[in-house]
Design a protein around this motif. Structure first.
Motif, PDB file in Angstrom:
ATOM      1  N   ARG A 193       0.831  -1.186   0.000  1.00 21.08           N
ATOM      2  CA  ARG A 193       0.000   0.000   0.000  1.00 21.08           C
ATOM      3  C   ARG A 193       0.874   1.248   0.000  1.00 21.08           C
ATOM      4  O   ARG A 193       0.604   2.183  -0.748  1.00 21.08           O
ATOM      5  CB  ARG A 193      -0.924  -0.031   1.210  1.00 21.08           C
ATOM      6  N   GLU A 194       1.872   1.276   0.852  1.00 18.33           N
ATOM      7  CA  GLU A 194       2.734   2.448   0.923  1.00 18.33           C
ATOM      8  C   GLU A 194       3.466   2.669  -0.392  1.00 18.33           C
ATOM      9  O   GLU A 194       3.654   3.805  -0.817  1.00 18.33           O
ATOM     10  CB  GLU A 194       3.745   2.315   2.076  1.00 18.33           C
ATOM     11  N   ASP A 195       3.894   1.574  -1.034  1.00 20.07           N
ATOM     12  CA  ASP A 195       4.575   1.715  -2.327  1.00 20.07           C
ATOM     13  C   ASP A 195       3.664   2.378  -3.349  1.00 20.07           C
ATOM     14  O   ASP A 195       4.100   3.212  -4.138  1.00 20.07           O
ATOM     15  CB  ASP A 195       5.024   0.352  -2.853  1.00 20.07           C
ATOM     16  N   LEU A 196       2.405   2.018  -3.332  1.00 21.54           N
ATOM     17  CA  LEU A 196       1.457   2.604  -4.274  1.00 21.54           C
ATOM     18  C   LEU A 196       1.220   4.083  -3.963  1.00 21.54           C
ATOM     19  O   LEU A 196       1.128   4.907  -4.862  1.00 21.54           O
ATOM     20  CB  LEU A 196       0.141   1.834  -4.242  1.00 21.54           C
ATOM     21  N   LEU A 197       1.131   4.408  -2.683  1.00 19.73           N
ATOM     22  CA  LEU A 197       0.929   5.807  -2.298  1.00 19.73           C
ATOM     23  C   LEU A 197       2.137   6.671  -2.625  1.00 19.73           C
ATOM     24  O   LEU A 197       1.996   7.856  -2.930  1.00 19.73           O
ATOM     25  CB  LEU A 197       0.614   5.908  -0.802  1.00 19.73           C
ATOM     26  N   GLU A 198       3.316   6.088  -2.558  1.00 15.48           N
ATOM     27  CA  GLU A 198       4.537   6.838  -2.837  1.00 15.48           C
ATOM     28  C   GLU A 198       4.863   6.899  -4.324  1.00 15.48           C
ATOM     29  O   GLU A 198       5.756   7.655  -4.724  1.00 15.48           O
ATOM     30  CB  GLU A 198       5.704   6.217  -2.077  1.00 15.48           C
ATOM     31  N   ALA A 199       4.176   6.147  -5.135  1.00 13.51           N
ATOM     32  CA  ALA A 199       4.441   6.121  -6.576  1.00 13.51           C
ATOM     33  C   ALA A 199       4.140   7.486  -7.188  1.00 13.51           C
ATOM     34  O   ALA A 199       3.093   8.075  -6.941  1.00 13.51           O
ATOM     35  CB  ALA A 199       3.606   5.053  -7.245  1.00 13.51           C
ATOM     36  N   THR A 200       5.076   7.981  -7.971  1.00 11.71           N
ATOM     37  CA  THR A 200       4.898   9.290  -8.622  1.00 11.71           C
ATOM     38  C   THR A 200       4.783   9.177 -10.130  1.00 11.71           C
ATOM     39  O   THR A 200       4.513  10.164 -10.799  1.00 11.71           O
ATOM     40  CB  THR A 200       6.074  10.227  -8.277  1.00 11.71           C
ATOM     41  N   SER A 201       5.005   7.981 -10.648  1.00 12.10           N
ATOM     42  CA  SER A 201       4.897   7.790 -12.089  1.00 12.10           C
ATOM     43  C   SER A 201       4.324   6.404 -12.372  1.00 12.10           C
ATOM     44  O   SER A 201       4.229   5.553 -11.478  1.00 12.10           O
ATOM     45  CB  SER A 201       6.274   7.940 -12.757  1.00 12.10           C
ATOM     46  N   ASP A 226       6.623   3.613 -11.462  1.00 14.79           N
ATOM     47  CA  ASP A 226       6.636   3.251 -10.040  1.00 14.79           C
ATOM     48  C   ASP A 226       5.457   2.354  -9.681  1.00 14.79           C
ATOM     49  O   ASP A 226       5.534   1.559  -8.740  1.00 14.79           O
ATOM     50  CB  ASP A 226       6.584   4.506  -9.159  1.00 14.79           C
ATOM     51  N   VAL A 227       4.345   2.475 -10.392  1.00 11.90           N
ATOM     52  CA  VAL A 227       3.149   1.703 -10.104  1.00 11.90           C
ATOM     53  C   VAL A 227       3.271   0.278 -10.657  1.00 11.90           C
ATOM     54  O   VAL A 227       2.745  -0.670 -10.068  1.00 11.90           O
ATOM     55  CB  VAL A 227       1.899   2.411 -10.680  1.00 11.90           C
ATOM     56  N   GLU A 228       3.980   0.128 -11.746  1.00  9.67           N
ATOM     57  CA  GLU A 228       4.076  -1.172 -12.418  1.00  9.67           C
ATOM     58  C   GLU A 228       4.565  -2.300 -11.498  1.00  9.67           C
ATOM     59  O   GLU A 228       3.954  -3.379 -11.465  1.00  9.67           O
ATOM     60  CB  GLU A 228       4.960  -1.065 -13.660  1.00  9.67           C
ATOM     61  N   LEU A 244       0.881  -7.567  -6.951  1.00 11.98           N
ATOM     62  CA  LEU A 244      -0.513  -7.937  -6.700  1.00 11.98           C
ATOM     63  C   LEU A 244      -0.948  -9.093  -7.592  1.00 11.98           C
ATOM     64  O   LEU A 244      -1.641 -10.008  -7.147  1.00 11.98           O
ATOM     65  CB  LEU A 244      -1.436  -6.732  -6.919  1.00 11.98           C
ATOM     66  N   ALA A 245      -0.548  -9.048  -8.852  1.00  9.04           N
ATOM     67  CA  ALA A 245      -0.902 -10.135  -9.771  1.00  9.04           C
ATOM     68  C   ALA A 245      -0.232 -11.440  -9.348  1.00  9.04           C
ATOM     69  O   ALA A 245      -0.833 -12.520  -9.456  1.00  9.04           O
ATOM     70  CB  ALA A 245      -0.488  -9.763 -11.191  1.00  9.04           C
ATOM     71  N   ALA A 246       0.991 -11.347  -8.845  1.00  3.98           N
ATOM     72  CA  ALA A 246       1.711 -12.557  -8.424  1.00  3.98           C
ATOM     73  C   ALA A 246       1.039 -13.230  -7.234  1.00  3.98           C
ATOM     74  O   ALA A 246       1.090 -14.453  -7.091  1.00  3.98           O
ATOM     75  CB  ALA A 246       3.161 -12.207  -8.080  1.00  3.98           C
ATOM     76  N   CYS A 247       0.394 -12.454  -6.376  1.00  3.01           N
ATOM     77  CA  CYS A 247      -0.271 -13.069  -5.214  1.00  3.01           C
ATOM     78  C   CYS A 247      -1.752 -13.320  -5.485  1.00  3.01           C
ATOM     79  O   CYS A 247      -2.532 -13.526  -4.567  1.00  3.01           O
ATOM     80  CB  CYS A 247      -0.083 -12.203  -3.962  1.00  3.01           C
ATOM     81  N   SER A 248      -2.159 -13.279  -6.745  1.00  2.88           N
ATOM     82  CA  SER A 248      -3.526 -13.576  -7.183  1.00  2.88           C
ATOM     83  C   SER A 248      -4.562 -12.639  -6.571  1.00  2.88           C
ATOM     84  O   SER A 248      -5.653 -13.046  -6.199  1.00  2.88           O
ATOM     85  CB  SER A 248      -3.891 -15.024  -6.853  1.00  2.88           C
TER      86      SER A 248
END
Length: 112
Positions: free
Chosen positions: A1-9, A12-14, A20-24
Motif C-alpha cells: 500500500r505504501e509503495d502505491l501511495l509513494e508512486a509518482t509515475s 513506479d506503479v508497475e 498484486l498479480a503474483a499473489c492472485s
C-alpha cells in the motif's frame, strides 16, 4: 500500500501491480453479482452487524448470517426502507424540537 501511495509515475506503479498479480489479488466487485466478501477488507474486518431496526448485533464475518449473500433481496429492500423511514421520523422529530425551542426562546411582545 505504501509503495502505491509513494508512486509518482506509471513506472513506479508497475512493480506494485506485478506483485498484486503474483499473489492472485482480485477486486471484491462491490455492487455486482460477482461480489466476493472474502476479497473485501470491510466484510472481513467488521466488528458488528447492524440489524434492520438499527440495533447492533454480533459479528458473523464473511459469509455469515449478516452478509448480503445470506439475505434475500426482499429482506435487504425491507431493511433499507425501514432505515429510510426511521431517518425520516427522526428528522421530523428534530424539526419539531427546534421549532418548539425557537418559539419558547422568542421574546414576549407586549400588545398595546
Amino acid at each position: 500500500r505504501e509503495d502505491l501511495l509513494e508512486a509518482t509515475s506509471l513506472d513506479d506503479v508497475e512493480p506494485v501491480v506485478e506483485r498484486l498479480a503474483a499473489c492472485s489479488h482480485h477486486q471484491p466487485a462491490f455492487h455486482t453479482p460477482r461480489f466476493d466478501a472474502a476479497a473485501s477488507w470491510y466484510w472481513r474486518h467488521r466488528t458488528a452487524a447492524v440489524s434492520a431496526d438499527g440495533e447492533l448485533g454480533e459479528t458473523r464475518g464473511a459469509g455469515g448470517a449478516s452478509s448480503p449473500e445470506s439475505r434475500s433481496r426482499a429482506e435487504l429492500e425491507a431493511a433499507a426502507l425501514e432505515r429510510r423511514d426511521r431517518r425520516r421520523r427522526e428528522k421530523k422529530r428534530r424539526r419539531r424540537q427546534r421549532g418548539a425551542a425557537s418559539v419558547a426562546a422568542a421574546p414576549a411582545v407586549a400588545v398595546l
